[in-house]
Scaffold this motif. Sequence first.
Motif, PDB file in Angstrom:
ATOM      1  N   ASP A   1       2.211   1.697   9.732  1.00  0.00           N
ATOM      2  CA  ASP A   1       1.711   2.074  11.064  1.00  0.00           C
ATOM      3  C   ASP A   1       2.858   2.142  12.070  1.00  0.00           C
ATOM      4  N   ALA A   2       3.776   1.163  11.955  1.00  0.00           N
ATOM      5  CA  ALA A   2       4.895   1.127  12.900  1.00  0.00           C
ATOM      6  C   ALA A   2       5.812   2.333  12.690  1.00  0.00           C
TER       7      ALA A   2
ATOM      8  N   PRO B   1       6.231  -9.928   0.863  1.00  0.00           N
ATOM      9  CA  PRO B   1       7.268  -9.278   1.669  1.00  0.00           C
ATOM     10  C   PRO B   1       6.712  -8.147   2.538  1.00  0.00           C
ATOM     11  N   ASP B   2       7.519  -7.727   3.525  1.00  0.00           N
ATOM     12  CA  ASP B   2       7.167  -6.534   4.307  1.00  0.00           C
ATOM     13  C   ASP B   2       7.621  -5.272   3.596  1.00  0.00           C
ATOM     14  N   PHE B   3       8.775  -5.365   2.914  1.00  0.00           N
ATOM     15  CA  PHE B   3       9.299  -4.249   2.105  1.00  0.00           C
ATOM     16  C   PHE B   3       9.622  -4.799   0.717  1.00  0.00           C
ATOM     17  N   LEU B   4       9.545  -3.946  -0.288  1.00  0.00           N
ATOM     18  CA  LEU B   4       9.968  -4.330  -1.641  1.00  0.00           C
ATOM     19  C   LEU B   4      10.754  -3.176  -2.260  1.00  0.00           C
TER      20      LEU B   4
ATOM     21  N   PHE C   1       6.024  -0.787   1.254  1.00  0.00           N
ATOM     22  CA  PHE C   1       5.880  -1.586   2.475  1.00  0.00           C
ATOM     23  C   PHE C   1       4.408  -1.775   2.825  1.00  0.00           C
ATOM     24  N   THR C   2       4.196  -2.647   3.797  1.00  0.00           N
ATOM     25  CA  THR C   2       2.836  -3.043   4.185  1.00  0.00           C
ATOM     26  C   THR C   2       2.186  -1.980   5.086  1.00  0.00           C
TER      27      THR C   2
ATOM     28  N   PRO D   1       0.771  -1.248   0.000  1.00  0.00           N
ATOM     29  CA  PRO D   1       0.000   0.000   0.000  1.00  0.00           C
ATOM     30  C   PRO D   1       0.801   1.295   0.000  1.00  0.00           C
ATOM     31  N   TYR D   2       2.032   1.307   0.560  1.00  0.00           N
ATOM     32  CA  TYR D   2       2.734   2.594   0.730  1.00  0.00           C
ATOM     33  C   TYR D   2       4.106   2.583   0.069  1.00  0.00           C
ATOM     34  N   TRP D   3       4.478   3.748  -0.487  1.00  0.00           N
ATOM     35  CA  TRP D   3       5.700   3.869  -1.280  1.00  0.00           C
ATOM     36  C   TRP D   3       6.455   5.138  -0.939  1.00  0.00           C
TER      37      TRP D   3
END
Length: 450
Positions: free
Chosen positions: A301-302, A275-278, A295-296, A128-130
């Motif tokens: 959020d973290a 993955p958690d990050f790409l 990333f997810t 969702p986020y970049w």
Amino acid sequence: MPAINRDRLQSLMQSEQKKFIDERPKSKALFERARKSLLGGVPMNWMAKWAGAFPPFVRNANGAEFFDVDGHRYIDFCLGDTGAMTGHSPPATVSAVREQVARGITLMLPTEDAVWVGEELQKRFRLPYWQFALSATDANRFSIRLARQITGRGKILVFNWCYHGSVDETFITLEDGVSKPRRGNVGPPVDPSVTTKVVEFNDVDALEKALQPGDVACVLAEPAMTNVGIVHPDPGYHRQLRELTRKHGTLLIIDETHTICAGPGGYTRVENLDPDFLIFGKPIGGGVPGATYGFTQDVADAIAARQNLEDCDVGGIGGTLAGNALSLAAMRATLEKVLTQQAFDRMIPLAERWTEGVEQALREFDMPWHVSRLGCRAEYLFSRTRPRNGSEAHDAMDFELERFMHLHAMNRGILLTPFHNMALMSPVTKQEDVDQHTRVFCEALRALTA
Ligand SMILES: Cc1ncc(COP(=O)(O)O)c(C=O)c1O
């Protein structure tokens, strides 16, 4: 097949070197001039390693070919080591860059292109986020830092003989089970075994043992190794990698910078990785510098929970020119019009044809080598069996032989990726280019085995 005769190899190399020098007086003159202002006569230290006595200086590049200053044409299978996987100067990217360059290059403010690219990356990779960086190295570095911040853990884990750019933590190798700074590691800030654990790719037990103490913030992995020849994962390996990283609270960073050759959504989409990050750099802007990391929701959020507005420009991630208007315009055009599914539908069969040509030649000359392919990338390695990990792949390398293969090819108008034997197909590479490589490759094998 007899072992390569080293005397013969050296004498072939000498005659190829002479041919290279004799046929390139203008490159030679430029190189001699460059030695007075550029360290080693090149603008970037790796360029000293090309197999010729000096690198061919480029006059112009277009699509899948370029001409040097002496007028020689080269079919380009190196494509800027993936930076120009789109083909050189793809018209859609050039036209977007031309427009943007007249409207502002870098502002440290967002443009609409950034939003378009973020939305497109969401569709391709289902994260969702970049965020953006100027190089894949930086995108990796930023992701590692974020993983450390989120997990509160100090170490990362990489695979033996990996390459992820000039990221300090990754220059570590395993020798007889002991981790050491990798040969050629320039001025490491600390011994990398302080920051990094290293295990062999495809070794699930070693991975579990390394993650078990709970001190590893993230695993940084190419989904298939591409920088030491191609090393494919065993069936089920990625499922185990994901399960183990989750079990031990370790984040998983998948570096798709090269494996984007598998398709528009990289290896991650082809194999449904999670993955958690790409990371995706190099060709994302059609050759214009830029890279991205996604990333997810959990990671986002973290991050949000740990950062505050006052300090958000301090902590070792980001950069003045990262996310600039020009690279975002280039990325938008490249993603929309160049690195499309239709492009991959052309590129992948060309790599299949390249692989078949090399395989056939290896059979014909009874050479104990093999060739591997991943999407539109293919590579031969000097061993009969396919490596299962970085050590096996590294053991199959042969610097002297590799230089001969590259120089012989260059002298006949073919550029392979230096430092290994890799060929990449662009959307505008032609079937006849591939067949020309097969002919030249056969000629090299004939010379070696005569
Ligand atoms: C898998 C991978 N990641 C990251 C990088 C770093 O890319 P750059 O040198 O553009 O920062 C490379 C470079 O070869 C790479 O192969």
